[in-house]
Scaffold this active site. Structure first.
Site, PDB file in Angstrom:
ATOM      1  N   LYS A 282      48.981  74.970  43.320  1.00 12.55           N
ATOM      2  CA  LYS A 282      48.209  73.811  43.958  1.00 12.55           C
ATOM      3  C   LYS A 282      47.924  73.616  45.196  1.00 12.55           C
ATOM      4  O   LYS A 282      47.335  72.753  45.764  1.00 12.55           O
ATOM      5  CB  LYS A 282      49.028  72.389  43.314  1.00 12.55           C
ATOM      6  CG  LYS A 282      49.342  72.676  41.739  1.00 12.55           C
ATOM      7  CD  LYS A 282      50.298  71.299  41.588  1.00 12.55           C
ATOM      8  CE  LYS A 282      50.428  71.443  39.844  1.00 12.55           C
ATOM      9  NZ  LYS A 282      51.459  70.724  39.287  1.00 12.55           N
TER      10      LYS A 282
ATOM     11  N   PRO B 103      46.340  66.935  39.793  1.00 14.32           N
ATOM     12  CA  PRO B 103      45.629  68.170  39.165  1.00 14.32           C
ATOM     13  C   PRO B 103      46.425  69.165  39.090  1.00 14.32           C
ATOM     14  O   PRO B 103      47.473  69.509  39.931  1.00 14.32           O
ATOM     15  CB  PRO B 103      44.460  68.269  40.248  1.00 14.32           C
ATOM     16  CG  PRO B 103      44.174  66.814  40.823  1.00 14.32           C
ATOM     17  CD  PRO B 103      45.738  66.505  40.886  1.00 14.32           C
ATOM     18  N   GLU B 104      46.311  70.075  38.095  1.00 15.61           N
ATOM     19  CA  GLU B 104      47.125  71.441  37.922  1.00 15.61           C
ATOM     20  C   GLU B 104      46.344  72.612  38.388  1.00 15.61           C
ATOM     21  O   GLU B 104      45.125  72.438  38.883  1.00 15.61           O
ATOM     22  CB  GLU B 104      47.481  71.684  36.746  1.00 15.61           C
ATOM     23  CG  GLU B 104      48.483  70.309  36.241  1.00 15.61           C
ATOM     24  CD  GLU B 104      49.100  70.242  34.742  1.00 15.61           C
ATOM     25  OE1 GLU B 104      49.150  70.964  34.114  1.00 15.61           O
ATOM     26  OE2 GLU B 104      49.223  69.172  34.432  1.00 15.61           O
TER      27      GLU B 104
ATOM     28  N   ARG C 199      58.269  62.588  33.066  1.00 15.65           N
ATOM     29  CA  ARG C 199      56.822  62.773  32.722  1.00 15.65           C
ATOM     30  C   ARG C 199      56.436  62.506  31.240  1.00 15.65           C
ATOM     31  O   ARG C 199      57.324  62.745  30.412  1.00 15.65           O
ATOM     32  CB  ARG C 199      56.099  64.039  32.953  1.00 15.65           C
ATOM     33  CG  ARG C 199      56.471  64.543  34.472  1.00 15.65           C
ATOM     34  CD  ARG C 199      55.674  63.719  35.608  1.00 15.65           C
ATOM     35  NE  ARG C 199      54.357  63.772  35.473  1.00 15.65           N
ATOM     36  CZ  ARG C 199      53.371  64.658  35.707  1.00 15.65           C
ATOM     37  NH1 ARG C 199      54.066  65.885  36.411  1.00 15.65           N
ATOM     38  NH2 ARG C 199      52.257  64.683  35.757  1.00 15.65           N
TER      39      ARG C 199
END
Length: 263
Positions: free
Chosen positions: A53, A2-3, A253
């Site tokens: 984060k 999650p960002e 990514r």
């Protein structure tokens, strides 16, 4: 992972459940934290802050719980007294009279004071948080042009938490599409208009993701509930130029972009 927008939404949920309430039970899985359990009972949760984060839970006695979910950590809110079944490993329990916060699976957890918080290695390394509403476009623009970052390709820079905290892969993809830039560009090579557009997108896109929770019904990823323009849309037409969106891999990514209008 999650960002920033997803972490902030999680923190909002935790804060709504327990902020200002007196703790009736505190439990930590890690032996080095056990000594803090009794000192936190009877204290209140004053605020739950995010820095990129990482989540910082501030207690009324001045202690601060630092946690970073990394890949697998997750917070849950339950009714106090409930006994939820989970295959995950419980790491932290913070209970008030009506609500209880549970942190599962995370391994990066510490109890800090204001002094140790200021010297924490992760927090020293991360840049300004894109969801800090005091952060301005002008400050982001200056950061882009700083000697430290001006020669970095955007493909790697927009994943580096030392540049701006809270960014991540889907935000990298959407920001560069909105700015009309290919990932190999560097800030030092942009003209004034391009710099302005990129600096604006670096704040606007994460904040849009955070603010528009629940709006979109498709193209969801990690709770980013706004309509994606390129992310996970390989082979589909670009709504700006009609070109076909492509998928590649950058900085290990997946990366989505439109060669027709990201020049």
């Amino acid at each position: 992972m999650p960002e920033g927008p997803e972490i902030r939404r999680a923190a909002d949920k935790l804060e709504k459940a327990i902020k200002g309430k007196t703790l009736t039970e505190v439990w930590f899985a890690f032996p080095q934290l056990k000594t803090y359990e009794s000192s936190l009972i009877g204290e209140r949760v004053e605020a739950i802050e995010t820095r990129g984060k990482a989540i910082l839970t501030h207690f009324s006695n001045g202690l601060i719980l630092y946690s970073h979910n990394q890949l697998y950590g997750v917070w849950r809110v339950i009714k106090s007294g409930a006994d939820p079944q989970s295959n995950r490993i419980l790491r932290v329990k913070l209970a008030a009279e009506d609500k209880t916060l549970l942190l599962y699976s995370a391994s990066d957890i510490e109890l800090l004071t204001q002094d140790t918080l200021a010297a924490h290695p992760f927090l020293l390394r991360v840049g300004p948080d894109v969801l800090d509403m005091t952060l301005t476009v002008e400050e982001v623009r200056a950061r882009l042009l700083s000697p430290r970052f001006r020669r970095r390709q955007f493909s790697g820079l927009l994943l580096d938490q030392a540049f701006l905290a809270g960014l991540g892969n889907y935000l990298r993809v959407e920001i560069l599409w909105h700015a009309g830039l290919a990932p190999q560009h560097k800030a030092q090579d942009l003209d004034e208009a391009q710099l302005d557009k990129l600096a604006e997108a670096l704040l606007a896109i994460p904040r849009l993701s955070y603010q528009t929770r629940g709006v979109a019904k498709e193209n969801k990823h990690h709770g980013a509930l706004f309509s994606f323009k390129v992310f996970h849309r390989a082979g589909k037409p670009c709504e700006r130029c009609g070109g076909i969106i492509e998928k590649t891999s950058l900085s290990s990514r997946p990366f989505y972009w439109c060669p027709g209008c990201q020049t």
